[in-house]
Write a protein that holds these residues in place. Structure first.
Motif, PDB file in Angstrom:
ATOM      1  N   ILE A  81       0.720  -0.979  -0.053  1.00  0.00           N
ATOM      2  CA  ILE A  81      -0.088   0.028   0.013  1.00  0.00           C
ATOM      3  C   ILE A  81       0.759   1.179   0.080  1.00  0.00           C
ATOM      4  CG2 ILE A  81      -1.582   1.431   1.471  1.00  0.00           C
ATOM      5  CD1 ILE A  81      -3.033  -1.285   2.356  1.00  0.00           C
ATOM      6  N   GLN A  82       1.938   1.252   1.069  1.00  0.00           N
ATOM      7  CA  GLN A  82       2.811   2.406   0.853  1.00  0.00           C
ATOM      8  C   GLN A  82       3.556   2.601  -0.444  1.00  0.00           C
ATOM      9  OE1 GLN A  82       5.029   1.900   4.523  1.00  0.00           O
ATOM     10  NE2 GLN A  82       3.846   2.984   5.880  1.00  0.00           N
ATOM     11  N   GLY A  83       3.936   1.361  -1.068  1.00  0.00           N
ATOM     12  CA  GLY A  83       4.735   1.706  -2.144  1.00  0.00           C
ATOM     13  C   GLY A  83       3.742   2.190  -3.310  1.00  0.00           C
ATOM     14  N   ALA A  84       2.565   1.788  -3.282  1.00  0.00           N
ATOM     15  CA  ALA A  84       1.515   2.387  -4.413  1.00  0.00           C
ATOM     16  C   ALA A  84       1.350   3.797  -4.005  1.00  0.00           C
ATOM     17  CB  ALA A  84      -0.034   1.757  -4.229  1.00  0.00           C
ATOM     18  N   GLY A  85       1.359   4.221  -2.913  1.00  0.00           N
ATOM     19  CA  GLY A  85       1.134   5.815  -2.386  1.00  0.00           C
ATOM     20  C   GLY A  85       2.400   6.577  -2.812  1.00  0.00           C
ATOM     21  N   LEU A  86       3.424   5.696  -2.785  1.00  0.00           N
ATOM     22  CA  LEU A  86       4.719   6.455  -3.077  1.00  0.00           C
ATOM     23  C   LEU A  86       4.788   6.758  -4.602  1.00  0.00           C
ATOM     24  CD1 LEU A  86       7.635   7.808  -2.466  1.00  0.00           C
ATOM     25  CD2 LEU A  86       8.637   5.311  -2.729  1.00  0.00           C
ATOM     26  N   LEU A  87       4.617   5.779  -5.378  1.00  0.00           N
ATOM     27  CA  LEU A  87       4.735   5.736  -6.773  1.00  0.00           C
ATOM     28  C   LEU A  87       3.428   6.854  -7.235  1.00  0.00           C
ATOM     29  CD1 LEU A  87       5.201   1.941  -7.459  1.00  0.00           C
ATOM     30  CD2 LEU A  87       6.743   3.681  -7.802  1.00  0.00           C
ATOM     31  N   ALA A  88       2.413   6.897  -6.792  1.00  0.00           N
ATOM     32  CA  ALA A  88       1.216   7.817  -6.967  1.00  0.00           C
ATOM     33  C   ALA A  88       1.823   9.032  -6.801  1.00  0.00           C
ATOM     34  CB  ALA A  88       0.076   7.354  -6.164  1.00  0.00           C
ATOM     35  N   MET A  89       2.429   9.579  -5.600  1.00  0.00           N
ATOM     36  CA  MET A  89       2.981  10.805  -5.418  1.00  0.00           C
ATOM     37  C   MET A  89       4.045  11.259  -6.562  1.00  0.00           C
ATOM     38  SD  MET A  89       3.495  10.723  -1.083  1.00  0.00           S
ATOM     39  CE  MET A  89       2.130  10.038  -0.321  1.00  0.00           C
ATOM     40  N   LEU A  90       4.848  10.237  -6.810  1.00  0.00           N
ATOM     41  CA  LEU A  90       5.839  10.472  -7.641  1.00  0.00           C
ATOM     42  C   LEU A  90       5.060  11.078  -9.045  1.00  0.00           C
ATOM     43  CD1 LEU A  90       8.528   7.967  -6.919  1.00  0.00           C
ATOM     44  CD2 LEU A  90       8.949  10.298  -6.738  1.00  0.00           C
ATOM     45  N   ALA A  91       4.073  10.071  -9.566  1.00  0.00           N
ATOM     46  CA  ALA A  91       3.599  10.660 -10.917  1.00  0.00           C
ATOM     47  C   ALA A  91       2.860  11.729 -10.731  1.00  0.00           C
ATOM     48  CB  ALA A  91       2.594   9.664 -11.087  1.00  0.00           C
ATOM     49  N   LEU A  92       2.077  12.030  -9.607  1.00  0.00           N
ATOM     50  CA  LEU A  92       1.424  13.376  -9.386  1.00  0.00           C
ATOM     51  C   LEU A  92       2.250  14.494  -9.640  1.00  0.00           C
ATOM     52  CD1 LEU A  92      -1.338  14.386  -8.662  1.00  0.00           C
ATOM     53  CD2 LEU A  92      -0.533  14.516  -6.185  1.00  0.00           C
ATOM     54  N   ALA A 167      15.263   4.377  -8.843  1.00  0.00           N
ATOM     55  CA  ALA A 167      14.438   3.364  -9.362  1.00  0.00           C
ATOM     56  C   ALA A 167      13.079   3.569  -9.273  1.00  0.00           C
ATOM     57  CB  ALA A 167      14.536   1.856  -8.888  1.00  0.00           C
ATOM     58  N   ALA A 168      12.490   4.197  -8.187  1.00  0.00           N
ATOM     59  CA  ALA A 168      11.060   4.375  -7.904  1.00  0.00           C
ATOM     60  C   ALA A 168      10.602   5.460  -9.263  1.00  0.00           C
ATOM     61  CB  ALA A 168      10.740   4.782  -6.584  1.00  0.00           C
ATOM     62  N   PRO A 169      11.367   6.840  -8.941  1.00  0.00           N
ATOM     63  CA  PRO A 169      11.047   7.760  -9.854  1.00  0.00           C
ATOM     64  C   PRO A 169      11.204   7.312 -11.368  1.00  0.00           C
ATOM     65  CG  PRO A 169      12.897   8.558  -8.799  1.00  0.00           C
ATOM     66  CD  PRO A 169      12.383   7.223  -8.031  1.00  0.00           C
ATOM     67  N   VAL A 170      12.064   6.714 -11.748  1.00  0.00           N
ATOM     68  CA  VAL A 170      12.269   6.042 -13.170  1.00  0.00           C
ATOM     69  C   VAL A 170      10.806   5.055 -13.491  1.00  0.00           C
ATOM     70  CG1 VAL A 170      13.357   4.426 -14.439  1.00  0.00           C
ATOM     71  CG2 VAL A 170      14.750   6.030 -13.175  1.00  0.00           C
ATOM     72  N   ILE A 171      10.457   4.394 -12.660  1.00  0.00           N
ATOM     73  CA  ILE A 171       9.221   3.723 -12.810  1.00  0.00           C
ATOM     74  C   ILE A 171       8.039   4.472 -12.755  1.00  0.00           C
ATOM     75  CG2 ILE A 171       7.677   1.902 -11.831  1.00  0.00           C
ATOM     76  CD1 ILE A 171      10.257   0.528 -10.744  1.00  0.00           C
ATOM     77  N   ALA A 172       7.770   5.276 -11.897  1.00  0.00           N
ATOM     78  CA  ALA A 172       6.573   6.180 -11.689  1.00  0.00           C
ATOM     79  C   ALA A 172       6.538   7.177 -12.821  1.00  0.00           C
ATOM     80  CB  ALA A 172       6.305   6.750 -10.562  1.00  0.00           C
ATOM     81  N   ILE A 173       7.809   7.904 -13.237  1.00  0.00           N
ATOM     82  CA  ILE A 173       7.692   9.172 -13.745  1.00  0.00           C
ATOM     83  C   ILE A 173       7.916   8.900 -15.142  1.00  0.00           C
ATOM     84  CG2 ILE A 173       8.694  11.458 -14.339  1.00  0.00           C
ATOM     85  CD1 ILE A 173       9.470  11.530 -11.184  1.00  0.00           C
ATOM     86  N   GLU A 174       9.072   8.257 -15.565  1.00  0.00           N
ATOM     87  CA  GLU A 174       9.489   7.668 -16.729  1.00  0.00           C
ATOM     88  C   GLU A 174       8.478   6.601 -17.647  1.00  0.00           C
ATOM     89  OE1 GLU A 174      13.481   6.743 -17.421  1.00  0.00           O
ATOM     90  OE2 GLU A 174      14.354   8.735 -16.082  1.00  0.00           O
ATOM     91  N   GLY A 175       7.856   5.861 -16.431  1.00  0.00           N
ATOM     92  CA  GLY A 175       6.774   4.556 -17.111  1.00  0.00           C
ATOM     93  C   GLY A 175       7.756   3.568 -17.341  1.00  0.00           C
ATOM     94  N   GLU A 176       9.022   3.472 -16.979  1.00  0.00           N
ATOM     95  CA  GLU A 176       9.939   1.954 -17.304  1.00  0.00           C
ATOM     96  C   GLU A 176       9.427   0.888 -16.297  1.00  0.00           C
ATOM     97  OE1 GLU A 176      11.426  -0.558 -18.203  1.00  0.00           O
ATOM     98  OE2 GLU A 176      12.537   0.972 -19.288  1.00  0.00           O
TER      99      GLU A 176
END
Length: 274
Positions: A81-92, A167-176
């Motif tokens: 759940i926290q991982g999903a929240g972090l990734l959502a924040m990065l995407a936002l 790695a997290a922003p690469v996944i959430a922001i770059e879509g990798e």
């Protein structure tokens, strides 16, 4: 060109101020409520807090082992759940298309498997490095070599975590969504600036520890004055709030660092005098 700590902090605070309302909503749902709920629902959390307050390291480790042995699945769900929240924040905060909260949450949800895969690969790499470095020193039977191996292992772990932290922003922001490529991308982005990035993280961690300790002591005392039940509820609320604040700051720090490294990689090389 080098990673600039002052620019990274200004970018971090800018992201927080511009998106604080939406970040607070995501943090409240994905971080605060789950953490506070667990603190209230699990009676063993009280045993852990008592062990921590006692200052007995063995008692504290025993309480931690008992807690995770009994409720490992709860903490696994909490981590997802926290991982999903972090990734959502990065995407936002950093998606170029300026997604809505719903789109950011969707990005976070679909990115979780990639994030988990990257975390598992990172953990495996750290475990191998630590086992080799500490194990070699222990095999010799020489205490000095064992201690040296442990110190080197600690340095290597810090290096690996720093190199793979984007790695997290690469996944959430770059879509990798390929976890291996996300880790490789993070390693490449931080090339030549690992030490600067480590000290940036270190300064923020130290500041957060000091600030959270003061807040916990002050608010904990206020709740304690209201009685035992209020103190228990207060500890849960404080834990949830601090966890939520930490994740919000972490998301903005990672997004700011990721953006600056992208700028550094895209910047033209300075002219050379032949």
């Amino acid at each position: 060109m080098k990673f600039d700590l002052d620019t990274a902090w200004k970018d971090t605070t800018g992201l927080m101020s511009r998106n604080l309302g939406l970040l607070a909503v995501i943090a409240g749902v994905f971080i605060f409520l789950p953490n506070a709920g667990i603190a209230i629902a699990l009676p063993e959390m009280g045993n852990l807090e008592d062990a921590q307050a006692s200052g007995n390291f063995d008692a504290m480790m025993a309480a931690i082992n008992d807690l995770y042995a009994s409720y490992w699945w709860v903490f696994l769900i909490l981590a997802l759940i926290q991982g999903a929240g972090l990734l959502a924040m990065l995407a936002l905060v950093r998606r170029r298309a300026n997604p809505t909260v719903g789109e950011a949450l969707s990005t976070g949800a679909k990115s979780v498997p990639s994030y988990v895969g990257a975390q598992l690969l990172q953990t495996a790499l750290i475990a191998i490095a630590v086992t080799l470095l500490v194990g070699l020193g222990a095999v010799t039977g020489l205490r000095a070599l064992a201690v040296l191996g442990a110190v080197i292992a600690f340095v290597v772990v810090c290096y690996i975590v720093t190199k793979l932290s984007l790695a997290a922003p690469v996944i959430a922001i770059e879509g990798e969504l390929n976890p291996i490529k996300a880790l490789q991308r993070s390693w490449s982005l931080t090339a030549g600036n690992s030490l600067r990035l480590f000290f940036f993280y270190l300064l923020l961690i130290v500041a957060f520890i000091v600030l959270s300790t003061v807040i916990s002591l002050v608010l904990g005392l206020i709740f304690a004055l209201a009685g035992e039940q209020a103190a228990l509820l207060g500890e849960a609320v404080i834990s949830g709030l601090l966890s939520a604040a930490m994740i919000v700051v972490t998301a903005c720090v990672l997004a700011a660092a990721h953006t600056q490294f992208n700028r550094l990689k895209a910047a033209p090389l300075p002219p050379t005098n032949n």
